[in-house]
Design a protein around this motif. Structure first.
Motif, PDB file in Angstrom:
ATOM      1  N   GLN A  98      24.486  31.219  -2.654  1.00 53.76           N
ATOM      2  CA  GLN A  98      23.895  31.921  -1.512  1.00 53.76           C
ATOM      3  C   GLN A  98      23.033  33.095  -1.985  1.00 53.76           C
ATOM      4  OE1 GLN A  98      24.036  31.239   1.852  1.00 53.76           O
ATOM      5  NE2 GLN A  98      22.603  32.932   2.084  1.00 53.76           N
ATOM      6  N   GLU A  99      23.560  33.872  -2.931  1.00 50.48           N
ATOM      7  CA  GLU A  99      22.795  35.001  -3.457  1.00 50.48           C
ATOM      8  C   GLU A  99      21.517  34.527  -4.140  1.00 50.48           C
ATOM      9  OE1 GLU A  99      25.056  37.772  -5.821  1.00 50.48           O
ATOM     10  OE2 GLU A  99      26.752  37.641  -4.428  1.00 50.48           O
ATOM     11  N   ALA A 101      19.899  31.706  -3.590  1.00 52.85           N
ATOM     12  CA  ALA A 101      18.983  31.177  -2.574  1.00 52.85           C
ATOM     13  C   ALA A 101      18.292  32.301  -1.820  1.00 52.85           C
ATOM     14  CB  ALA A 101      19.749  30.276  -1.604  1.00 52.85           C
ATOM     15  N   THR A 102      19.027  33.351  -1.515  1.00 50.01           N
ATOM     16  CA  THR A 102      18.436  34.486  -0.800  1.00 50.01           C
ATOM     17  C   THR A 102      17.342  35.126  -1.639  1.00 50.01           C
ATOM     18  OG1 THR A 102      20.499  34.896   0.379  1.00 50.01           O
ATOM     19  CG2 THR A 102      18.943  36.726   0.254  1.00 50.01           C
ATOM     20  N   GLU A 103      17.601  35.269  -2.920  1.00 48.74           N
ATOM     21  CA  GLU A 103      16.608  35.903  -3.789  1.00 48.74           C
ATOM     22  C   GLU A 103      15.411  35.003  -4.057  1.00 48.74           C
ATOM     23  OE1 GLU A 103      16.167  37.694  -8.314  1.00 48.74           O
ATOM     24  OE2 GLU A 103      18.163  37.451  -7.441  1.00 48.74           O
ATOM     25  N   ASP A 106      14.042  32.498  -0.473  1.00 48.28           N
ATOM     26  CA  ASP A 106      13.378  33.339   0.522  1.00 48.28           C
ATOM     27  C   ASP A 106      12.048  33.846  -0.024  1.00 48.28           C
ATOM     28  OD1 ASP A 106      15.426  32.924   2.282  1.00 48.28           O
ATOM     29  OD2 ASP A 106      16.308  34.922   2.089  1.00 48.28           O
TER      30      ASP A 106
END
Length: 123
Positions: A98-99, A101-103, A106
């Motif tokens: 998740q971390e 993918a967010t970095e 996004d």
């Protein structure tokens, strides 16, 4: 003289792990069960998997020790699924994904949107 080593025979923990959890449906079910025990139909709704696919995936995950199945014989009969300790141990992995993918994802979406705006403004 050096002997050739077949890479397919060499142990690799990443490949071995992905063989057990690497399918799209297995990952979705494991991620979904992080929230706690769920009935079969709850999993079916939340994952969007067909009954046949979900049943096969749950059997595979149970066989590999990631998921427990509990049956209640009272009317109505219900089957519940939950993560075993082995399954729970994957929760930090999902947090890391998740971390990441967010970095990274996004940022890619933002770059794509910025490029699209530039193209639109030049048209």
């Amino acid at each position: 003289m050096a002997t050739d080593t077949n890479l397919d025979d060499a142990p690799c923990p990443i490949i071995d792990s992905l063989k057990q959890i690497g399918s799209q449906w297995r990952l979705i079910v494991l991620h979904d069960l992080q929230d706690g025990e769920k009935r079969f139909n709850e999993l079916k709704r939340s994952t969007g998997a067909s009954s046949r696919t979900l049943s096969r995936v749950l059997d595979d995950l149970q066989e590999h020790g990631f998921v427990d199945r509990r049956m209640e014989e009272d009317a109505p009969v219900a089957t519940y699924y939950s993560l075993t300790d082995k399954g729970v141990s994957l929760c930090p992995v999902f947090d890391e994904i998740q971390e990441w993918a967010t970095e990274w994802l996004d940022a890619e979406h933002e770059e794509g949107a910025a490029e699209a705006e530039t193209v639109q403004s030049t048209v």
